[in-house]
Design a protein around this motif. Structure first.
Motif, PDB file in Angstrom:
ATOM      1  N   LEU A 240      17.808  -5.602 -11.969  1.00 36.84           N
ATOM      2  CA  LEU A 240      16.262  -5.244 -12.098  1.00 36.84           C
ATOM      3  C   LEU A 240      16.129  -5.754 -13.039  1.00 36.84           C
ATOM      4  N   ASP A 241      17.217  -6.340 -14.612  1.00 44.66           N
ATOM      5  CA  ASP A 241      16.890  -6.960 -15.581  1.00 44.66           C
ATOM      6  C   ASP A 241      16.554  -7.648 -15.631  1.00 44.66           C
ATOM      7  N   ASN A 242      16.499  -9.025 -14.289  1.00 50.19           N
ATOM      8  CA  ASN A 242      16.618  -9.925 -13.714  1.00 50.19           C
ATOM      9  C   ASN A 242      15.133 -10.852 -13.661  1.00 50.19           C
ATOM     10  N   PHE A 243      14.014  -9.124 -12.977  1.00 46.44           N
ATOM     11  CA  PHE A 243      13.670 -10.006 -12.787  1.00 46.44           C
ATOM     12  C   PHE A 243      12.207  -8.943 -13.344  1.00 46.44           C
ATOM     13  N   SER A 244      10.766  -9.631 -13.083  1.00 48.75           N
ATOM     14  CA  SER A 244       9.344  -8.805 -13.914  1.00 48.75           C
ATOM     15  C   SER A 244       9.040  -8.141 -12.308  1.00 48.75           C
ATOM     16  N   LEU A 245       7.935  -6.777 -13.179  1.00 46.67           N
ATOM     17  CA  LEU A 245       7.635  -6.580 -11.765  1.00 46.67           C
ATOM     18  C   LEU A 245       6.060  -6.884 -11.969  1.00 46.67           C
ATOM     19  N   PRO A 246       5.584  -6.594 -10.857  1.00 46.33           N
ATOM     20  CA  PRO A 246       6.050  -5.344  -9.510  1.00 46.33           C
ATOM     21  C   PRO A 246       7.391  -6.949  -8.755  1.00 46.33           C
ATOM     22  N   VAL A 247       8.079  -5.924  -7.800  1.00 46.83           N
ATOM     23  CA  VAL A 247       9.263  -6.582  -7.933  1.00 46.83           C
ATOM     24  C   VAL A 247       9.920  -6.092  -5.988  1.00 46.83           C
ATOM     25  N   VAL A 248      10.055  -7.078  -5.427  1.00 52.21           N
ATOM     26  CA  VAL A 248      10.530  -6.803  -3.747  1.00 52.21           C
ATOM     27  C   VAL A 248      11.721  -6.591  -3.337  1.00 52.21           C
ATOM     28  N   ILE A 249      11.984  -5.122  -2.973  1.00 46.57           N
ATOM     29  CA  ILE A 249      12.621  -4.564  -2.535  1.00 46.57           C
ATOM     30  C   ILE A 249      12.887  -4.654  -0.856  1.00 46.57           C
ATOM     31  N   LYS A 250      14.141  -5.196  -0.273  1.00 43.24           N
ATOM     32  CA  LYS A 250      14.361  -5.369   0.973  1.00 43.24           C
ATOM     33  C   LYS A 250      15.081  -5.413   1.784  1.00 43.24           C
ATOM     34  N   ALA A 251      14.861  -4.054   2.515  1.00 47.58           N
ATOM     35  CA  ALA A 251      15.881  -3.471   3.354  1.00 47.58           C
ATOM     36  C   ALA A 251      17.046  -4.774   4.356  1.00 47.58           C
ATOM     37  N   ASP A 252      18.439  -4.695   4.252  1.00 47.06           N
ATOM     38  CA  ASP A 252      18.488  -6.140   5.034  1.00 47.06           C
ATOM     39  C   ASP A 252      18.611  -7.082   6.431  1.00 47.06           C
ATOM     40  N   GLY A 253      18.377  -5.552   7.518  1.00 46.00           N
ATOM     41  CA  GLY A 253      18.133  -5.117   8.302  1.00 46.00           C
ATOM     42  C   GLY A 253      17.301  -4.347   9.572  1.00 46.00           C
ATOM     43  N   LEU A 254      16.670  -4.614  10.735  1.00 46.73           N
ATOM     44  CA  LEU A 254      15.672  -4.279  11.224  1.00 46.73           C
ATOM     45  C   LEU A 254      15.308  -2.793  10.451  1.00 46.73           C
ATOM     46  N   ALA A 255      14.323  -2.136  10.151  1.00 45.23           N
ATOM     47  CA  ALA A 255      13.269  -1.195   9.915  1.00 45.23           C
ATOM     48  C   ALA A 255      12.192  -1.256  10.243  1.00 45.23           C
ATOM     49  N   ALA A 256      11.700  -1.336  11.264  1.00 47.87           N
ATOM     50  CA  ALA A 256      10.754  -1.079  12.011  1.00 47.87           C
ATOM     51  C   ALA A 256       9.340  -1.327  11.337  1.00 47.87           C
ATOM     52  N   GLY A 257       9.516  -2.358  10.380  1.00 46.05           N
ATOM     53  CA  GLY A 257       8.751  -3.292   9.608  1.00 46.05           C
ATOM     54  C   GLY A 257       7.917  -2.102   8.408  1.00 46.05           C
ATOM     55  N   LYS A 258       9.066  -1.823   8.199  1.00 53.32           N
ATOM     56  CA  LYS A 258       8.748  -0.227   7.046  1.00 53.32           C
ATOM     57  C   LYS A 258      10.201  -0.822   5.771  1.00 53.32           C
ATOM     58  N   GLY A 259      11.269  -1.482   6.112  1.00 46.73           N
ATOM     59  CA  GLY A 259      12.016  -1.792   4.809  1.00 46.73           C
ATOM     60  C   GLY A 259      11.878  -2.583   3.535  1.00 46.73           C
TER      61      GLY A 259
ATOM     62  N   THR B 106      -8.685  -8.168  16.461  1.00 46.98           N
ATOM     63  CA  THR B 106      -8.536  -6.938  17.360  1.00 46.98           C
ATOM     64  C   THR B 106      -7.972  -5.932  15.879  1.00 46.98           C
ATOM     65  N   VAL B 107      -8.405  -4.943  16.757  1.00 40.71           N
ATOM     66  CA  VAL B 107      -8.769  -3.204  15.686  1.00 40.71           C
ATOM     67  C   VAL B 107      -7.978  -1.837  16.743  1.00 40.71           C
ATOM     68  N   VAL B 108      -7.248  -2.707  16.524  1.00 36.29           N
ATOM     69  CA  VAL B 108      -5.880  -1.202  16.374  1.00 36.29           C
ATOM     70  C   VAL B 108      -6.501   0.142  15.763  1.00 36.29           C
ATOM     71  N   VAL B 109      -6.472   0.146  17.218  1.00 31.42           N
ATOM     72  CA  VAL B 109      -6.627   2.154  17.028  1.00 31.42           C
ATOM     73  C   VAL B 109      -5.566   2.838  17.180  1.00 31.42           C
ATOM     74  N   ALA B 110      -5.590   3.891  16.331  1.00 31.78           N
ATOM     75  CA  ALA B 110      -4.240   4.398  16.183  1.00 31.78           C
ATOM     76  C   ALA B 110      -4.053   6.331  15.434  1.00 31.78           C
ATOM     77  N   ALA B 111      -2.924   6.606  16.359  1.00 28.51           N
ATOM     78  CA  ALA B 111      -3.709   8.640  16.249  1.00 28.51           C
ATOM     79  C   ALA B 111      -3.078   9.258  14.454  1.00 28.51           C
ATOM     80  N   GLY B 112      -3.763   9.876  14.876  1.00 29.06           N
ATOM     81  CA  GLY B 112      -3.603  10.648  13.670  1.00 29.06           C
ATOM     82  C   GLY B 112      -2.837  10.855  12.790  1.00 29.06           C
ATOM     83  N   GLY B 113      -2.955  10.717  12.349  1.00 27.41           N
ATOM     84  CA  GLY B 113      -1.908  11.288  11.122  1.00 27.41           C
ATOM     85  C   GLY B 113      -0.942   9.717  10.601  1.00 27.41           C
ATOM     86  N   TYR B 114      -0.381   8.815  11.700  1.00 30.90           N
ATOM     87  CA  TYR B 114      -0.054   7.705  12.182  1.00 30.90           C
ATOM     88  C   TYR B 114      -0.663   7.075  10.804  1.00 30.90           C
ATOM     89  N   PRO B 115       0.206   6.351   9.582  1.00 37.10           N
ATOM     90  CA  PRO B 115       2.221   6.118  10.142  1.00 37.10           C
ATOM     91  C   PRO B 115       3.211   7.394   9.823  1.00 37.10           C
TER      92      PRO B 115
END
Length: 424
Positions: free
Chosen positions: A133-152, A331-340
């Motif tokens: 992290l010393d090599n990066f300025s803030l803000p910095v992006v941390i990514k999981a390598d694999g599939l994480a349902a859009g939350k990685g 398009t407008v997404v209608v989501a359940a209460g509490g989502y995500p």
């Protein structure tokens, strides 16, 4: 034609709906589908990630064409499994699906191909990653390598947030195997946009630009979601940018994969960051139609859709095959209460017919199912209400008018879809 669409969300309902508009009288199937696809197709009770079950059904029923919606079956090799049985499938092979299934693989392809993207370093040990992290300025992006349902993907504003994200992935296993390797990336500032490109192994045809709304609340506040709405066209991507994107982003990836012995056929989705100076950088690649981008892009495609998919399979795709309607879409997404976060399921849905009867309006089901003769919720993102209009403002207003006719207890939706376009 007999066509199978794999998946159960709003994207798959949009694919089924659009294929049903073809001049040819297709027989449509959807596995597993939802309450919306059931109105246009025969739902098949097989999960999208049950590759063996899907292949068994396809061997028995011999669809003329299979269209794969979600990324998970593609990364599991469903296209390879179908092809091995002599079945025609629209979607990349398992090796090509690594462009979404592994961010480190995707980054290596981009680097080799000279595609503009953020600088990244890859780690499997938390102490090494934290020192880096010393090599990066803030803000910095941390990514999981694999599939994480859009939350990685975590944009850390502070050193503490970045260290916490790294530890939660590498030590805490928050994303399981998907987070066993992490990427630390330079933060890119600007405005995001999505480009869906149809690929036939060599040629590429770009579909109209769109923009997704990932944050759950108005003003792009709150946690990331699978997408709370979208619109097309996205004015941040000008007409003059499209050939540049094709020549500097899409085709270099296709050609680099070919050098590695991988032929890409299907949709290649480029998530782009457009800088204030007009610079173009790739945030990520996906290997399928976006959701909810599909719900605004497919309604803008004129003519028959199935022949376009077949041309991608056969390697003879041309620009002339893809005709774009001039109308804008939202398009407008209608989501359940509490989502995500946590949310209830089984909530009755009213007003669907009233909304669907509006002109130039389509209600795409995302997380729904039939229960006791009615439609109830079965997921966090319940509906994607899409509309066309002569301009973007008309499309957005029409979509919200339709949303107002629908009743789902406790549901919520963003009230500012396309706000970036209007601010411009």
């Amino acid at each position: 034609m007999k066509i199978l669409v794999i998946g159960s969300g709003g994207r798959e309902h949009a694919l089924i709906w659009r294929l049903a508009q073809d001049s040819m009288n297709h027989t449509l199937f959807c596995a597993p589908g939802n309450a919306g696809t059931a109105e246009l197709a025969q739902n098949v009770g097989i999960a999208a990630d049950d590759i063996a079950g899907l292949v068994s059904w396809a061997k028995e029923n011999r669809p003329d064409l299979t269209v794969v919606g979600p990324e998970v079956p593609l990364c599991l090799g469903v296209a390879d499994a179908f092809a091995a049985e002599g079945l025609r499938v629209f979607g990349p092979c398992k090796a090509a699906a690594q462009m979404e299934g592994s961010k480190s693989f995707s980054k290596s392809v981009m680097t080799a191909a000279g595609v503009p993207t953020a600088r990244a370093e890859i780690y499997t040990k938390s102490d090494e990653a934290i020192r880096a992290l010393d090599n990066f300025s803030l803000p910095v992006v941390i990514k999981a390598d694999g599939l994480a349902a859009g939350k990685g993907v975590i944009i850390a504003q502070t050193r503490e947030e970045a260290e916490s994200a790294i530890r939660s992935m590498l030590d805490g296993g928050i994303f399981g195997a998907a987070g066993a390797e992490v990427l630390i990336e330079t933060f890119l500032d600007g405005e995001e946009a999505s480009i869906l490109a149809l690929i036939d192994g060599e040629h590429a045809v770009l579909l109209p630009a769109s923009q997704d709304h990932k944050r759950v609340f108005d003003g792009d506040q709150g946690p990331n979601t699978g997408g709370m709405g979208a619109y097309s066209p996205a004015p941040v991507v000008t007409e003059s940018m499209l050939p540049v994107i094709k020549e500097t982003v899409i085709l270099p990836v296709v050609n680099e994969l070919k050098k590695r012995g991988i032929t890409y056929r299907g949709v290649l989705y480029a998530g782009l960051m457009i800088g204030r100076d007009g610079s173009i950088n790739v945030l990520e690649f996906n290997v399928r139609f976006g959701d909810p981008e599909t719900q605004v892009v497919l309604p803008r495609i004129a003519g028959d859709l199935a022949p376009i998919f077949e041309a991608c399979i056969d390697g003879n795709l041309t620009e002339e095959m893809v005709k774009i309607r001039p109308e804008a879409a939202a398009t407008v997404v209608v989501a359940a209460g509490g989502y995500p976060g946590s949310y209830r399921k089984g909530i009755p849905i009213t007003g669907l017919d009233a909304a669907a009867q509006m002109a130039d309006t389509i209600v795409f089901h995302a997380g729904t199912k039939m229960s006791d003769g009615g439609v109830v919720s079965s997921g966090g993102r319940i509906l994607a209400v899409s509309a066309l209009g002569s301009d973007l403002r008309t499309a957005v207003n029409r979509a919200y008018e339709a949303v107002g006719k629908i009743g789902i207890e406790g549901s919520h939706y963003r009230k500012d879809i396309a706000h970036r376009a209007f601010e411009r």
